[in-house]
Design a protein around this motif. Sequence first.
Motif, PDB file in Angstrom:
ATOM      1  N   THR A  34       0.841  -1.195   0.000  1.00  0.00           N
ATOM      2  CA  THR A  34       0.000   0.000   0.000  1.00  0.00           C
ATOM      3  C   THR A  34       0.873   1.239   0.000  1.00  0.00           C
ATOM      4  N   VAL A  35       0.499   2.209  -0.829  1.00  0.00           N
ATOM      5  CA  VAL A  35       1.081   3.551  -0.789  1.00  0.00           C
ATOM      6  C   VAL A  35      -0.072   4.497  -0.511  1.00  0.00           C
ATOM      7  N   SER A  36      -0.038   5.152   0.633  1.00  0.00           N
ATOM      8  CA  SER A  36      -1.200   5.899   1.107  1.00  0.00           C
ATOM      9  C   SER A  36      -0.866   7.370   1.364  1.00  0.00           C
ATOM     10  N   ALA A  37      -1.799   8.241   0.948  1.00  0.00           N
ATOM     11  CA  ALA A  37      -1.641   9.663   1.230  1.00  0.00           C
ATOM     12  C   ALA A  37      -1.985   9.978   2.678  1.00  0.00           C
ATOM     13  N   GLY A  38      -2.717   9.084   3.327  1.00  0.00           N
ATOM     14  CA  GLY A  38      -3.089   9.290   4.717  1.00  0.00           C
ATOM     15  C   GLY A  38      -2.392   8.302   5.628  1.00  0.00           C
ATOM     16  N   PRO A  39      -2.590   8.421   6.915  1.00  0.00           N
ATOM     17  CA  PRO A  39      -1.947   7.499   7.862  1.00  0.00           C
ATOM     18  C   PRO A  39      -2.471   6.078   7.702  1.00  0.00           C
ATOM     19  N   LEU A  40      -1.611   5.117   7.951  1.00  0.00           N
ATOM     20  CA  LEU A  40      -1.991   3.709   7.924  1.00  0.00           C
ATOM     21  C   LEU A  40      -2.250   3.212   9.339  1.00  0.00           C
ATOM     22  N   ASP A  41      -3.060   2.191   9.442  1.00  0.00           N
ATOM     23  CA  ASP A  41      -3.342   1.584  10.736  1.00  0.00           C
ATOM     24  C   ASP A  41      -2.097   0.821  11.197  1.00  0.00           C
ATOM     25  N   GLU A  42      -1.491   1.270  12.286  1.00  0.00           N
ATOM     26  CA  GLU A  42      -0.252   0.677  12.777  1.00  0.00           C
ATOM     27  C   GLU A  42      -0.485  -0.436  13.792  1.00  0.00           C
ATOM     28  N   THR A  43      -1.749  -0.768  14.042  1.00  0.00           N
ATOM     29  CA  THR A  43      -2.060  -1.805  15.011  1.00  0.00           C
ATOM     30  C   THR A  43      -1.441  -3.139  14.609  1.00  0.00           C
ATOM     31  N   GLY A  44      -0.667  -3.724  15.487  1.00  0.00           N
ATOM     32  CA  GLY A  44      -0.070  -5.023  15.231  1.00  0.00           C
ATOM     33  C   GLY A  44       1.141  -5.007  14.330  1.00  0.00           C
TER      34      GLY A  44
END
Length: 254
Positions: A34-44
């Motif tokens: 994934t390349v995302s302009a917004g924050p990614l879910d860092e859980t786990g």
Amino acid sequence: MTFDVIIRDGLWFDGTGAAPQTRSLGIRDGVVATVSAGPLDETGCPEVIDAGGKWVMPGFLDVHTHYDAEILLDPGLRESVRHGVTTLLLGNCSLSTVYANSQDAADLFSRVEAVPRDFVLGALESNRTWATPAEYVEKLDTLPLGPNVGSMLGHSDLRTSVLGLERATDGDVRPTDAELEKMAKLLEEALDAGMLGMSGMDAPIDKLDGERFRSRALPSTFATWRERRRLIKVLRKRGRILQSAPTSTARCRR
């Protein structure tokens, strides 16, 4: 959706030439998922890298190196890795260490690449475990490599192994039909083992090292067009690469 690694808020160069943008990358199983302009879910996620103020980009491919001896002594190739190189090629400019014996390979390499001959010869004599292209690839696979590595088969290496270094650098020598077929067969074996193609050198400015045939041009510069056509036929049939450096004067004989 979990990731193995997240690279957060780096200036992302996507390799297309487009202007860089601040992006976060999610990596899973060694692949950018994934390349995302917004924050990614860092859980786990076990590893999150804050790349704010840093550049993030695809790895560089270095398609022209002469690490063929150095890789045996320092397989991490740190000087390339720290500059962002993730894949590099050996076996350029007709020079490889696949077929020619260690002494011949040292004479082929040392003066062309301005590397002390004792260094090249010592690296080969102390580390050589191969006699075939498949064994050469196996040797590379045992090394703790830093970048990914591919290799060409050098025409001078191939020519020397069939003709001997003296005959391979004698302008009056023409390979026999049997010798041409042997070259073609050895090239096929190298391609079967994973070599990406064949490299050549047409410029006579590159010279041999050593005391036996010092200052003769490289073997590939003595190849006739008949010889070249036979080897190129193999490459064309297999859809493989021919890499060569031209000369400014027409020296190739028919």
